[in-house]
Design a protein around this motif. Structure first.
Motif: not given
Ligand code: FO1
Length: 317
Positions: A45, A51, A53, A58, A98, A106, A110
Motif C-alpha cells: 500500500d 489517495f 492505494i 484491490d 489509475l 481509491h 481514502t
C-alpha cells in the motif's frame, strides 16, 4: 465435514498479487464464503496523488467481483483513462496508471479512511458493495511499508515494482512499521482460538507478499501453535515466477530460483508444499527438509485450473 459433524473449520488463505487472487477465486468456487478467510498483504500500500492505494486488496476485490483486468493482473477490465489523460496535460505524476473506474475505488477508500474508518471496515464495505461474500481481511490496520533495498539505494515497493519496472538489483527488504503493527484480530484471534482448521499460503511472492504477513508480531507463533496444517503453493515453477519479480529477486539475493529454495524459505512454518508437475524431481530434496510435498498442476490459466488447484489444496488438509 470435520469429525463429529462439528461446523467445518475455516480455511485461511494468505494472499498477495496476482497468483494469490487466482487461487482465492478457485477457493471461492470450492467452499462456502463462510469457511473462507482471505488475509491480504498491505505492505504494497502507498499514498499516491493523495489517495491511499491498496493494490493487493484491490486485485482480490476485482478478481472476486469479476471486474479484474486479467492481462495486466491489476486494475479493472474495460477501463477508460480520461483521468490519466487530463492528469498528463496538467503535468501530474502518471507513472502509476489509475483507470477511471479504479480511481473511484481509491477516492472512496481514502474518503472512508480519512473519516476514521479502519482499513478492515473500508475493505468490508467496498467488497460488499461489489457483491463479494468472501471475507477479505487486511493483514493489519496499521501502516507497514515494504522498502526494497537495492544496489542503488532503498525504494518504496511501488517505485521499485512500477516506476523502476523491477530493474534495480535487490539486496534485501525491510517492512517499516512492522514491529508496532497489530495483526488483524479477525485473523490472529481465529488462529489462536482454533477456529481456523488450515492455512494456505497462496502462490504469491514469498519476500514481498507473504513475509510481511508472516513477520507481523505473533503470527508465526500462532501458526506454529495451530492444530491444522500450513500449506504453501510454490509461486516458482521450473525456475521462474509465473508473474512478477520473485525469481529475479531470488537470483539477486544469491538464492537458487527453484521450488527447493521456496521450501527452504518456509521451512519450520509449513507442513506441506505444493509444487508443479514440472518440478517433480525436487520432491526428495524437499522431503529431506522435513516438508511434505504434493505435486499437481499449479499453473492457473483457466478458471478450471484455479478450481482444481483449490480443490487439490483442500484435499490435503
Ligand atoms: N502495476 C504496474 O505494473 N503498473 C501500473 O501502472 C499499476 C497501477 C496500479 C494501479 C492500482 C493498483 O491497485 C495496482 C496497480 N499496479 C500497477 C499493480 C501494483 O503495482 C501491485 O503492487 C502489483 O499488483 C503487485 O502486488
Amino acid at each position: 465435514m470435520t469429525a463429529g459433524g462439528a461446523t467445518p473449520k475455516t480455511v485461511a488463505v494468505l494472499s498477495g498479487g496476482v497468483g494469490g487472487a487466482k487461487l482465492v477465486l478457485g477457493m471461492s468456487r470450492e467452499i462456502s464464503a463462510e469457511r473462507l478467510l482471505v488475509v491480504a498483504n498491505t505492505a504494497d500500500d502507498f499514498k499516491h496523488l493523495g489517495f491511499h492505494i491498496s493494490p493487493d486488496i484491490d486485485t482480490l476485490i476485482y478478481t472476486l467481483a469479476n471486474l479484474a483486468n486479467n492481462e495486466h493482473g491489476w486494475g479493472r477490465a474495460n477501463e477508460s483513462w480520461s483521468f490519466m489523460e487530463a492528469l498528463e496535460v496538467l503535468g501530474g505524476e502518471t507513472w502509476f496508471n489509475l483507470g477511471d473506474g479504479d480511481l473511484a475505488m481509491h477516492v472512496e477508500r481514502t474518503r472512508r479512511l480519512t473519516a476514521g474508518e479502519s482499513l478492515t471496515d473500508v475493505t468490508a464495505a467496498l467488497a460488499d458493495a461489489l457483491g463479494i461474500g468472501v471475507k477479505i481481511l487486511p493483514m493489519t490496520d496499521d501502516r507497514v511499508t515494504t522498502i526494497v533495498e537495492t544496489t542503488t539505494g532503498p525504494l518504496m515497493f511501488q517505485h521499485y515494482f512500477v516506476r523502476e519496472r523491477c530493474e534495480p538489483e535487490v539486496r534485501g527488504f525491510r517492512f517499516d512499521g512492522i514491529q508496532d503493527a497489530r495483526p488483524n484480530p479477525g485473523f490472529i484471534d481465529a488462529l489462536r482460538s482454533g477456529r481456523i482448521g488450515a492455512v494456505i499460503i497462496a502462490p504469491s511472492n514469498p519476500f514481498v507478499s507473504v513475509d510481511p504477513i508472516l513477520d507481523l508480531p505473533g503470527i508465526r507463533a500462532a501458526l506454529n501453535n495451530m492444530n491444522g496444517p500450513v500449506i504453501a503453493v510454490s509461486p516458482i515453477v521450473k525456475g521462474s515466477a509465473i508473474k512478477g519479480p520473485a525469481a529475479k529477486m531470488m537470483r539477486e539475493l544469491g538464492i537458487r530460483a527453484n521450488v527447493s529454495a521456496v521450501a527452504q524459505h518456509y521451512r519450520g512454518l509449513v507442513d506441506i508444499i505444493v509444487i508443479d508437475e514440472a518440478d517433480r524431481d525436487f520432491e526428495e530434496q524437499i522431503r529431506a527438509l522435513g516438508i511434505d510435498v504434493l505435486v499437481t498442476n499449479t499453473v492457473m490459466r483457466t478458471l478450471e485450473d484455479r478450481r482444481n488447484l483449490a480443490r487439490f489444496c483442500l484435499g490435503a488438509i
